[in-house]
Design an enzyme around this catalytic site. Structure first.
Site, mmCIF file in Angstrom:
data_model
loop_
_atom_site.group_PDB
_atom_site.id
_atom_site.type_symbol
_atom_site.label_atom_id
_atom_site.label_comp_id
_atom_site.label_asym_id
_atom_site.label_seq_id
_atom_site.Cartn_x
_atom_site.Cartn_y
_atom_site.Cartn_z
ATOM 1 N N ASP A 14 0.627 -1.165 -0.006
ATOM 2 C CA ASP A 14 -0.229 0.181 0.509
ATOM 3 C C ASP A 14 0.938 1.536 -0.414
ATOM 4 O O ASP A 14 1.978 0.659 0.067
ATOM 5 C CB ASP A 14 -1.313 -0.143 0.683
ATOM 6 C CG ASP A 14 -1.533 0.905 1.110
ATOM 7 O OD1 ASP A 14 -2.148 1.678 0.191
ATOM 8 O OD2 ASP A 14 -2.052 1.953 2.039
ATOM 9 N N ASP A 56 -1.426 -1.162 6.188
ATOM 10 C CA ASP A 56 -2.007 0.118 7.058
ATOM 11 C C ASP A 56 -3.132 -0.157 7.378
ATOM 12 O O ASP A 56 -3.210 -0.026 9.371
ATOM 13 C CB ASP A 56 -0.450 0.652 8.013
ATOM 14 C CG ASP A 56 -1.582 2.078 7.221
ATOM 15 O OD1 ASP A 56 -1.551 2.063 5.680
ATOM 16 O OD2 ASP A 56 -1.104 2.934 7.977
ATOM 17 N N ASP A 110 -7.001 -1.952 4.164
ATOM 18 C CA ASP A 110 -5.888 -2.737 3.429
ATOM 19 C C ASP A 110 -6.493 -3.701 3.769
ATOM 20 O O ASP A 110 -6.071 -5.169 3.857
ATOM 21 C CB ASP A 110 -4.987 -2.313 4.175
ATOM 22 C CG ASP A 110 -4.033 -1.329 3.471
ATOM 23 O OD1 ASP A 110 -4.333 -1.031 2.056
ATOM 24 O OD2 ASP A 110 -2.677 -0.505 4.699
#
Length: 625
Positions: free
Chosen positions: A333, A522, A526
């Site tokens: 990410d 995080d 996600d």
């Protein structure tokens, strides 16, 4: 071992108590047997108590596996061998082997205990995600505002969403302008400006204005509900790496059982000595109990997990170390993973004034705003509480702010605001959010606010390639130009921008075909991808609870470079496990050959097994370093 339900039989504490009680009873039974002269069946009853205390779970597992047609796992082998050892004493002219049967089962339970501890607590349901699902909605019905459960709102009804409230359902803005905090959905900390005609997604938080929204999807179909559903079902698609021992036992156990049957039946057809050969066959089974494997391999993984935790890497069980060692694609990410996730002033380009004066005026205008960009400007110019007189602060929705600072009219905002004022602005070559400033209608320069790349992000990508990872990818909900700047700076192989959580899952599913995939993230957004990947890695210290619960590996200090370290630790742990595996199998085969020839005694076999176990355990301890 690989049977997860086996660990549900009780906590490690309960297993330790059972092992301790059984050990005491075993010693007591052995002492009693030495000093008494009872019938064989009485001794059997005596030894059955400790045997059943530690072995009942294993016997039940073996029976369940048989009932489902999945026999010949280590539970089955352990059960047949120990029940066989208990039965040997009733053959004509044979010695009782009761203590050995209990001892072997005790060893097996110690191995199970080690793995139970290493597996740790099973992942909790992702209850934290429920935070994005709103509890109530304000709906306009019959000219009145009613507060109802979101489930009862139909498509096409009109909702009123006040500042500070969550958007309960997906819809289109009818009237009002506001900023939406989309961090729960996209992971991006920059609020999204919305006005009439724009789409809003459930799970966002309304920050400033009042919005009237017409719903376009039922509650169950809305974005927040779909994210929750993705997480709940993603676990079903997980490819769990099977444990070494179970893979080995699938081949080893049928062979051993087959050889034991042949040993019990074929020689007596020629010699007639049925008791001798059945005894040898059962002893062959006892020798074949994979004690050294059952203890040393889980202990190696346990050591690897312990070693990793000391480096701030939390691995949620041995299966994930196995997966970690095979990772070929690492997907990141962006916000909070490769970047800090906090906005800061990264460049100041003045036209008419100096840098300090430009920051000074912008900070004064933004002094009362809670917008992340305003926060970044105030941090860059912390002295804004000086003697300057600031008045007439006015917000222009979707464009910026104007105010009078010491008699001068200062406008701070985007290019639309500059166009409205007729200030001749120009674009900036820096990537980020460009904040333009005009003083008395004349363009005074611009300030670049962006999310900083983490210090070790580039080193992390380089270390992964060095460790043999084939591909590094970034998936982000952010704008393409921001994503490109980060991807180029840290040298990623590919990136995909402007993605919603469902899009991230689709991208991960496409990449899964290319080999074992780890996803590093995080945010709450996600969680579905963390659960869908072969291995989910969460940035722990600042990450959301939901991401930490959905992940298989948690990095405690938010350093992306820890991913490569985790892979190195996993590969070393697996190497030690393989050494133990082949060493134990080699010795085991040698002792089995002796048992088949009638040279080995049961105690000799048990001690040979313990010797192998001790050496394997000592080797396993290397994984802790």
């Amino acid at each position: 071992m690989s049977h997860e339900h086996h660990h549900d039989e009780g906590s490690p504490k309960g297993r330790i108590i059972r092992i301790a009680i059984a050990t005491v009873l075993l010693v007591g039974a052995a002492l009693l047997e030495k000093h008494t002269d009872w019938a064989t069946w009485q001794y059997l009853l005596l030894y059955l108590v400790p045997y059943l205390i530690v072995g009942l779970d294993t016997l039940r597992e073996a029976a369940e596996a048989l009932a489902h047609g999945e026999a010949l796992d280590e539970n089955f082998l352990m059960s047949v061998a120990t029940v066989g050892a208990l039965a040997i004493g009733f053959l004509p002219g044979a010695q009782t082997q009761f203590p050995e049967a209990v001892f072997v089962m005790l060893f097996f339970q110690v191995g199970e205990l080690f793995e139970g501890i290493a597996e740790g607590r099973s992942r909790k349901s992702i209850a934290h995600l429920m935070d994005i699902r709103p509890d109530e909605a304000h709906v306009e019905r019959g000219g009145q505002l009613q507060t109802v459960a979101p489930e009862s709102v139909a498509v096409g009804e009109i909702l009123l969403i006040k500042p500070g409230e969550k958007v309960p359902m997906d819809g289109t803005v009818l009237e009002g302008t506001s900023s939406l905090d989309t961090v729960a959905l996209t992971g991006e900390s920059l609020p999204r400006e919305v006005k009439a005609g724009d789409e809003v997604l459930s799970g966002c938080v309304n920050l400033s204005g009042v919005l009237r929204v017409r719903t376009t999807r039922a509650f169950g179909e809305s974005t927040a509900s779909r994210i929750l559903e993705l997480v709940e079902h993603a676990a079903e698609n997980k490819s769990r790496s099977e444990h070494f021992i179970t893979r080995f036992a699938r081949i080893y156990t049928p062979i051993v059982v087959g050889l034991a049957v042949l040993l019990a039946v074929i020689p007596p057809l020629f010699t007639g000595a049925w008791a001798t050969w059945i005894y040898r066959a059962l002893m062959f089974l006892v020798v074949s109990c994979p004690c050294a494997l059952v203890i040393s391999v889980p202990l190696t993984f346990f050591g690897g997990i312990g070693g990793a935790s000391r480096r701030g890497i939390l691995v949620k069980g041995s299966a994930w170390l196995d997966t970690l060692a095979r990772v070929q694609t690492v997907v990141f990410d962006k916000t909070g993973t490769l970047t800090e996730g906090v906005f800061a002033v990264t460049a100041v380009h003045p036209e008419e004034l100096d840098e300090r004066e430009l920051l000074h005026l912008a900070a004064h205008v933004e002094r009362h705003s809670t917008h992340p960009i305003a926060t970044a400007l105030l941090q860059a110019y912390p002295d804004e509480h000086d003697a300057c007189r600031v008045s007439d602060i006015r917000e222009i929705a979707g464009k910026g702010l104007t105010a009078t600072v010491e008699g001068r009219t200062v406008a701070v905002g985007n290019d639309k605001l500059m166009d409205e004022l007729g200030a001749a602005w120009h674009p900036c070559h820096h990537t980020g959010t460009i904040v333009h400033v005009a003083v008395d209608g004349v363009y005074a320069g611009h300030i670049v606010v962006s999310d900083r790349i983490k210090e070790d992000a580039a080193a992390a990508i380089a270390a992964l390639h060095e460790a043999g990872v084939r591909k590094t990818v970034m998936l982000t909900g952010d704008q393409p130009e921001m994503a490109r700047a980060v991807a180029e700076a840290v040298r990623l192989d590919e990136y995909h921008a402007a993605l919603l959580p469902a899009d991230k899952v689709s991208q991960v599913e496409r990449l899964l075909a290319e080999g074992t995939l780890a996803f590093v993230g995080d945010g709450i957004n996600d969680a579905p991808v963390l659960a869908r990947a072969d291995l989910g890695v969460a940035m722990g210290a600042l990450g959301s609870d939901a991401a930490i619960e959905a992940a298989d590996v948690v990095l405690m200090d938010d350093k992306p470079s820890k991913v490569a370290l985790a892979i190195r630790i996993a590969r070393r742990t697996l190497r030690i496990a393989r050494e133990n595996l082949w060493f134990a199998i080699g010795v085991k085969l040698a002792v089995l050959a002796l048992a088949a020839c009638g040279i080995a005694t049961l105690w000799m076999a048990v001690f040979a097994d313990v010797g192998v176990t001790v050496l394997a355990v000592l080797n396993a301890m290397r994984a802790l370093r």
